[in-house]
Design an enzyme around this catalytic site. Structure first.
Site, PDB file in Angstrom:
ATOM      1  N   GLY A 188      -0.932  70.900 104.910  1.00 11.00           N
ATOM      2  CA  GLY A 188      -0.138  72.109 104.724  1.00 11.00           C
ATOM      3  C   GLY A 188      -0.289  73.098 105.864  1.00 11.00           C
ATOM      4  O   GLY A 188       0.301  72.941 106.938  1.00 11.00           O
ATOM      5  N   GLY A 241      10.108  74.143  98.780  1.00  9.97           N
ATOM      6  CA  GLY A 241      10.437  74.294  97.366  1.00  9.97           C
ATOM      7  C   GLY A 241      11.912  74.628  97.167  1.00  9.97           C
ATOM      8  O   GLY A 241      12.425  75.544  97.797  1.00  9.97           O
ATOM      9  N   ASN A 276       7.076  72.093  90.964  1.00  7.08           N
ATOM     10  CA  ASN A 276       6.211  73.188  91.394  1.00  7.08           C
ATOM     11  C   ASN A 276       6.069  74.181  90.247  1.00  7.08           C
ATOM     12  O   ASN A 276       6.995  74.934  89.953  1.00  7.08           O
ATOM     13  CB  ASN A 276       6.827  73.841  92.635  1.00  7.08           C
ATOM     14  CG  ASN A 276       6.027  75.039  93.128  1.00  7.08           C
ATOM     15  OD1 ASN A 276       4.979  75.379  92.578  1.00  7.08           O
ATOM     16  ND2 ASN A 276       6.531  75.681  94.163  1.00  7.08           N
ATOM     17  N   GLY A 309      -5.109  71.024 100.178  1.00  8.13           N
ATOM     18  CA  GLY A 309      -5.957  72.205 100.220  1.00  8.13           C
ATOM     19  C   GLY A 309      -6.847  72.206 101.454  1.00  8.13           C
ATOM     20  O   GLY A 309      -7.937  71.655 101.451  1.00  8.13           O
ATOM     21  N   GLY A 310      -6.334  72.790 102.529  1.00 10.69           N
ATOM     22  CA  GLY A 310      -7.154  72.989 103.721  1.00 10.69           C
ATOM     23  C   GLY A 310      -7.468  71.739 104.516  1.00 10.69           C
ATOM     24  O   GLY A 310      -8.435  71.708 105.284  1.00 10.69           O
ATOM     25  N   CYS A 335       3.780  78.362  92.065  1.00 11.79           N
ATOM     26  CA  CYS A 335       4.022  79.302  93.159  1.00 11.79           C
ATOM     27  C   CYS A 335       3.625  80.709  92.716  1.00 11.79           C
ATOM     28  O   CYS A 335       4.131  81.218  91.726  1.00 11.79           O
ATOM     29  CB  CYS A 335       5.486  79.292  93.581  1.00 11.79           C
ATOM     30  SG  CYS A 335       5.791  80.531  94.857  1.00 11.79           S
ATOM     31  N   ASN A 348       0.160  83.816 102.219  1.00 14.05           N
ATOM     32  CA  ASN A 348       1.607  83.862 102.406  1.00 14.05           C
ATOM     33  C   ASN A 348       2.280  84.451 101.184  1.00 14.05           C
ATOM     34  O   ASN A 348       1.796  84.347 100.061  1.00 14.05           O
ATOM     35  CB  ASN A 348       2.169  82.472 102.712  1.00 14.05           C
ATOM     36  CG  ASN A 348       2.522  81.698 101.451  1.00 14.05           C
ATOM     37  OD1 ASN A 348       3.570  81.951 100.828  1.00 14.05           O
ATOM     38  ND2 ASN A 348       1.655  80.802 101.039  1.00 14.05           N
TER      39      ASN A 348
END
Lengths: 240, 302
Positions: free
Chosen positions: B265, B46, B127, B243-244, B130, B69
């Site tokens: 990710g 980002g 984005n 996502g995962g 966040c 995180n």
């Protein structure tokens, strides 16, 4: 270049009550690794625990690497008992290759210093290793008695107390790895341009892509990543 | 060889497997180790108009099959990115998606104007999701009216394809996605991290200094899959799934419910070879199952 290897655990030796020295077969990493570099080990393939665990390379043999595994939690316990390990490395920057240095290690922090000594025995004047109590493992097999000052808090070796009490030549360069209080004590004792710390950190990736293992820069502006800009830093470059 | 190419918002990708923002640095760190040019796209860390130093450590804590995180958008700033990283990235035969974040509308607009006038940036991913910064970030994503206004303002400032990465926290995510589309988004990236927390019992404190962080990893995959499926049914623009996703099986689940591409990710942290393996296995999967093109398996379930 980072290598991904799956190695069989060839030997497992008790170091002390919560540490093991293990020898793992390696194809490339053992040839490329330098003292102070580390590897990231996958705990298992079940995603829990999720992240790899970082370990300094304690030394290398022909086609193998030795690691000092301290059992701290679920992940390290699984790794210590595995017969095969998925290893990524070598990672990070090693220690600078300097002459006339002393090595100061505490607990599992001795690992990268053993590697330094075994790689450059003639460059090392003195080695100070500190433990709570005398390890079961005979460290004199790796570093001769005339160079190794083995300090224990309980006095189970000749030198009782903390390593910092036994440092002789405060003007020499000292390469250090160990608990934060030990590094802070050395910061007061030795000029910061003569001190190099190898840092331990909670790490995500180990390869510089997650920005997770931050350490404050010495001037207070921003952070370094321990994994790729370290793990070795000159003491004045960081704030502990 | 099966055809893995996809076209999203007018851009042709060599395959539909990308690395997600914040999980592959600026894309160059592993260029000597992995064939990064073979990725469908690299989404950058980002970027903001001014450099950001990020949050104090501890920034990470793992949980069962997941990771929290609190990096706090540490980045070198978009200008430095363009100067120091983009020239190398441009040499790769992959698409470059810059992920842009900001504290205020003005921050977003300034960064987008710079990105718009820069060759080698193929797509802008906004984005608005966040969870790890005080101002901006997720604040835009959680308020559909604010989001629509922001996206409209950004749309006026760029001709590049504009994707909006949305948050699954707080709001009806369909409403959020529709607001982004009304503002002019060409595609939706979903999902950013869920809010999560961890307590250090031994020391009786929050593990992360900011108390909560962004929760990601295989643990959130069912949530992400549901949302992606829901969005595919509800919005008229392509949905890029995240996502995962850590394996071919996980990626296929998202393609079947209609994802136009997937972003990898957290799995990159466990094994940075993951996206490359998925690309290879995806090709094999299509061959074995008699498909000529990836498009044949996208959206087969609705």
């Amino acid at each position: 270049m980072i290598f991904f290897e799956t190695g069989t655990v060839l030997k497992r030796e008790t170091f002390d009550s919560d540490k093991l020295l293990i020898k793992v077969e390696s194809d490339q990493i053992w040839q490329k690794a330098r003292p102070g570099q580390f590897v990231e080990i996958r705990v298992n393939s079940r995603l829990d625990p999720l992240l790899r665990r970082p370990f300094s390379i304690a030394f290398t043999d022909e086609s193998s690497i030795w690691l000092l595994i301290q059992i701290k939690g679920k992940g390290s316990k699984i790794i210590a008992n595995s017969s095969q390990l998925e290893i990524m490395g070598p990672l990070g920057n090693g220690f600078p290759e300097l002459e006339n240095v002393s090595l100061v290690g505490g607990g599992s922090g001795i690992a990268p210093l053993i590697f330094y000594y075994k790689t450059y025995p003639d460059r090392v004047k003195r080695v100070y290793f500190g433990f709570k109590t005398k390890p079961n493992f005979n460290l004199y097999k790796l570093i001769p008695q005339k160079k190794l000052v083995l300090v224990t808090e309980d006095g189970s070796t000749e030198f009782r107390g903390l390593v910092t009490q036994f440092i002789e030549c405060k003007n020499d360069v000292h390469l250090v790895c160990g608990p934060t209080p030990m590094m802070k004590a050395l910061n007061k004792l030795i000029s910061s341009d003569k001190l190099y710390f190898s840092l331990e950190s909670y790490m995500g990736c180990g390869v510089g892509i997650c920005m997770g293992c931050a350490v404050r820069k010495g001037d207070g502006n921003g952070y370094y990543r321990v994994c790729t800009e370290g793990p070795v830093f000159r003491a004045d470059k960081i704030l502990l | 060889m099966a055809d893995l190419t996809v076209e999203i918002s007018g851009v042709q990708f060599r395959n539909p497997v990308f690395v997600a923002s914040g999980t592959f640095g600026y894309g160059l760190k592993l260029k000597d180790t992995l064939p990064v040019g073979s990725l469908g796209a690299i989404v950058t860390k980002g970027l903001t108009i001014r450099p950001k130093e990020g949050n104090p450590p501890q920034r990470l804590i793992e949980t069962p099959c997941g990771l929290i995180n609190s990096i706090g958008l540490e980045n070198i700033g978009i200008k430095e990115f363009i100067k120091a990283k983009l020239p190398e990235l441009k040499k790769l035969s992959t698409k470059i998606i810059v992920n842009i974040s900001g504290d205020s509308e003005r921050d977003y607009f300034e960064a987008v104007e710079i990105a718009d006038s820069t060759d080698g940036i193929d797509i802008i991913e906004l984005n608005v999701s966040c969870p790890n910064v005080e101002k901006g970030g997720m604040e835009f994503g959680r308020n559909p009216k604010m989001l629509e206004k922001l996206v409209r303002g950004v749309r006026e400032r760029t001709r590049k394809p504009l994707w909006v990465k949305i948050t699954p926290n707080f709001v009806d995510i369909v409403e959020e996605a529709q607001a982004a589309v009304s503002g002019g988004a060409d595609a939706i990236t979903a999902i950013n991290t869920l809010l999560g927390m961890h307590v250090d019992v031994e020391n009786k404190k929050f593990t992360i200094p900011r108390k909560f962080g962004g929760f990601s990893g295989p643990a959130i995959r069912p949530v992400a899959l549901y949302i992606v499926w829901k969005l595919v049914q509800s919005v008229d623009v392509p949905v890029v799934a995240i996502g995962g996703i850590d394996s071919l099986n996980a990626a296929l689940q998202f393609f079947f419910v209609g994802a136009s591409a997937v972003q990898i990710g957290t799995a990159n942290f466990i094994d940075p070879r993951t996206p490359f393996k998925i690309i290879e296995e995806l090709g094999e999967y299509l061959e074995i199952n008699g498909h000529e093109k990836i498009s044949e398996i996208i959206g087969v379930l609705n």
